[in-house]
Design an enzyme around this catalytic site. Sequence first.
Site, mmCIF file in Angstrom:
data_model
loop_
_atom_site.group_PDB
_atom_site.id
_atom_site.type_symbol
_atom_site.label_atom_id
_atom_site.label_comp_id
_atom_site.label_asym_id
_atom_site.label_seq_id
_atom_site.Cartn_x
_atom_site.Cartn_y
_atom_site.Cartn_z
ATOM 1 N N ASP A 197 -6.265 6.678 -8.523
ATOM 2 C CA ASP A 197 -5.195 7.391 -9.062
ATOM 3 C C ASP A 197 -3.878 6.473 -8.727
ATOM 4 O O ASP A 197 -3.206 6.769 -7.692
ATOM 5 C CB ASP A 197 -5.045 8.770 -8.269
ATOM 6 C CG ASP A 197 -4.110 9.657 -8.884
ATOM 7 O OD1 ASP A 197 -3.753 9.296 -10.002
ATOM 8 O OD2 ASP A 197 -4.086 10.741 -8.320
ATOM 9 N N LYS A 214 1.555 15.258 7.122
ATOM 10 C CA LYS A 214 0.805 15.581 5.838
ATOM 11 C C LYS A 214 -0.478 16.345 6.200
ATOM 12 O O LYS A 214 -0.819 16.208 7.156
ATOM 13 C CB LYS A 214 -0.056 14.145 5.323
ATOM 14 C CG LYS A 214 0.468 13.651 4.049
ATOM 15 C CD LYS A 214 -0.426 12.692 3.399
ATOM 16 C CE LYS A 214 0.237 11.588 2.571
ATOM 17 N NZ LYS A 214 -0.663 10.758 1.886
HETATM 18 N N1 LIG Z 1 5.589 9.340 4.517
HETATM 19 C C1 LIG Z 1 5.996 9.994 3.364
HETATM 20 N N2 LIG Z 1 7.395 10.298 3.357
HETATM 21 C C2 LIG Z 1 7.837 10.843 2.484
HETATM 22 N N3 LIG Z 1 7.218 11.413 1.510
HETATM 23 C C3 LIG Z 1 6.147 11.386 1.221
HETATM 24 C C4 LIG Z 1 5.404 10.637 2.340
HETATM 25 N N4 LIG Z 1 3.890 10.725 2.081
HETATM 26 C C5 LIG Z 1 3.993 11.541 0.828
HETATM 27 N N5 LIG Z 1 5.157 11.776 0.544
HETATM 28 C C6 LIG Z 1 5.460 12.748 -0.748
HETATM 29 O O1 LIG Z 1 4.450 13.625 -0.594
HETATM 30 C C7 LIG Z 1 3.622 13.784 -2.013
HETATM 31 C C8 LIG Z 1 2.332 14.294 -1.999
HETATM 32 O O2 LIG Z 1 1.602 13.387 -1.019
HETATM 33 P P1 LIG Z 1 0.146 12.909 -1.527
HETATM 34 O O3 LIG Z 1 0.429 12.000 -2.763
HETATM 35 O O4 LIG Z 1 -0.535 12.225 -0.403
HETATM 36 O O5 LIG Z 1 -0.404 14.218 -1.708
HETATM 37 P P2 LIG Z 1 -1.652 14.524 -2.965
HETATM 38 O O6 LIG Z 1 -1.828 15.811 -2.938
HETATM 39 O O7 LIG Z 1 -2.664 13.451 -2.676
HETATM 40 O O8 LIG Z 1 -0.803 14.271 -4.268
HETATM 41 P P3 LIG Z 1 -1.544 13.768 -5.854
HETATM 42 O O9 LIG Z 1 -2.041 15.187 -6.231
HETATM 43 O O10 LIG Z 1 -0.184 13.386 -6.530
HETATM 44 O O11 LIG Z 1 -2.480 12.771 -5.686
HETATM 45 C C9 LIG Z 1 3.711 12.300 -2.642
HETATM 46 O O12 LIG Z 1 3.836 12.152 -3.934
HETATM 47 C C10 LIG Z 1 5.077 11.879 -1.869
HETATM 48 O O13 LIG Z 1 6.218 12.041 -2.887
#
Ligand SMILES: Nc1ncnc2c1ncn2[C@@H]1O[C@H](COP(=O)(O)OP(=O)(O)OP(=O)(O)O)[C@@H](O)[C@H]1O
Length: 464
Positions: free
Chosen positions: A246, A137
């Site tokens: 959220d 991430k």
């Molecule tokens: N460990 C993981 N394995 C596979 N896919 C993942 C993993 N972690 C996150 N994802 C995918 O990546 C996407 C984005 O991650 P995350 O939700 O942490 O980001 P964000 O920018 O906070 O998203 P949002 O705007 O939806 O809150 C998630 O919706 C999920 O589909």
Amino acid sequence: MPAAVGKSLRAAAVLSVAVLSFLVCLLLGSVRHLGSGHEDLLDEELASLRAELNHQLSQRRQEILPLLSPGRDKELSSAWDSNLWGELTRGSSTSAAGSPLGCGALRDMQPLEVLGSGYTKLVVKVTLAGGEPVALKMVNENGIDMGKCVEGFRDTHGCRQLVSYKLSKEVVLLHRLRHPNIIKLRGHCAGDAGGRVTVILEQGNPLQMLQLLQSPWEDRFRVCLDLVRLLHFLSRSPLGSVALLDFQPRQFVMVSGELKLTDLDDASAADTPCSRHADCSLQFPHRNFTLTCSASGVCEGLNEKMNIYNAYRYFFTYLLPHQAPPGLTHLVERIMNVTGELKSGINETLDAFEHILHLYQSGLHLDQLPPSVLRDYNVTRGMTTSGNSEYHCWPSYSQQGCVLSVHGAREAAHICNSHSQCTSFTLTGQKTWAGRPLATFRSSFSLMVPDETSEVYVKKSTAV
Ligand SMILES: Nc1ncnc2c1ncn2[C@@H]1O[C@H](COP(=O)(O)OP(=O)(O)OP(=O)(O)O)[C@@H](O)[C@H]1O
Ligand SMILES: *[C@@H]1O[C@H](CO)[C@@H](O)[C@H](O)[C@H]1NC(C)=O
Ligand SMILES: *[C@@H]1O[C@H](CO)[C@@H](O)[C@H](O)[C@H]1NC(C)=O
Ligand SMILES: *[C@@H]1O[C@H](CO)[C@@H](O)[C@H](O)[C@H]1NC(C)=O
Ligand SMILES: *[C@@H]1O[C@H](CO)[C@@H](O)[C@H](O)[C@H]1NC(C)=O
């Protein structure tokens, strides 16, 4: 951009190859600055923007500190806490105690595909040098968070730092909140002066709600049960009662059939202060609730209740009632009603779910099925069938034929009797997550072949 990076790419579903390669460059620190776009601004304007950004940066830091050492006056109590804090703020390329993977682990990784992205973060699947797949991430350079910040502050570097605090917060939360239904933190890399933070996570697959809607009830129930187990843990976590502000299916992923929370940057352990009950309102698009204001001046169970109602509206309503086993529908309806009306807390909700699981696994919900249904069948143990004529049923575990999970031969015989095409079934050695055997139903077969783990049941009236 190095061609070698591009070479190892597979189909990147969301972003183009170029974008992914670019991100990897960022990650490896080979690209320093995006255009910072402040050519048209006066020095004093820039200075005041910089001051405001600094202010926000320090606010974000203040938000993370109490998560490191809860209840202890902002002092970094454990060595691990101060280590982690030092790393996340100053940058370091060694791995911290308790987080086995550090920047070094990313050195010879192979990027494979984009797993997902959101407002703040981008998640990429990579394989580490040892061949192990993990999810990384990082800041989503094309995300709304970065976009808005750069538009406002004209400072890509500072904004990346600001947005990175969300990743730092997530690292701290993931470290403190360990649970089977929270994605496992494998480590992190707060690599360089650029303030970039990369979180190394167990790799999952984004939750596919549409696909789940078409799955057997048993699998949909599992997702809801996992969610309730998670919420039970969050209601009494090491950080206190945690609310997921959220709460959406996209904050979760699946790892071998298990639901895991992956987006924690909107988790909050804060209490809501109040002076009267009316201060404790929980508002949702179609429903409002008013909770109790306690004698000590906080809204009682607000975080827990918020989570339960969100679980009801985003998960239970879609996944739970549809095709529930007949012997369990009254219990499922009760859960729907009690959670939809916020009539009980997470303890009772978890008890209700575990009770359903117990009945389902023990077959007690099948009490009304007479054992005599089996008398119509001739059983042959240690065999399976070959040359089958299959038929379709829904929701089958197999695309080709009719494969359903059953408690045992009695339930399978009952199902076979209710399918006009069914003349025989096999109890296979395969089990579902709940430990229930899979049964294959068919209209005919040509011969039996030895198979230690299976039993073939043939309807006597039509036996071959
Ligand atoms: N460990 C993981 N394995 C596979 N896919 C993942 C993993 N972690 C996150 N994802 C995918 O990546 C996407 C984005 O991650 P995350 O939700 O942490 O980001 P964000 O920018 O906070 O998203 P949002 O705007 O939806 O809150 C998630 O919706 C999920 O589909
Ligand atoms: C919930 O409360 C808000 C604010 O008081 C109000 O505007 C809204 O109409 C209420 N919604 C429902 C469904 O009662
Ligand atoms: C719960 O049951 C009551 C009484 O039967 C009903 O009026 C209410 O609409 C139900 N609520 C939900 C959320 O199912
Ligand atoms: C929920 O159960 C826990 C033990 O698992 C207990 O400590 C807590 O007080 C219970 N909460 C409520 C509101 O009953
Ligand atoms: C039951 O199966 C056995 C062989 O396993 C066979 O000999 C017998 O005829 C079958 N009985 C009926 C009623 O089909």
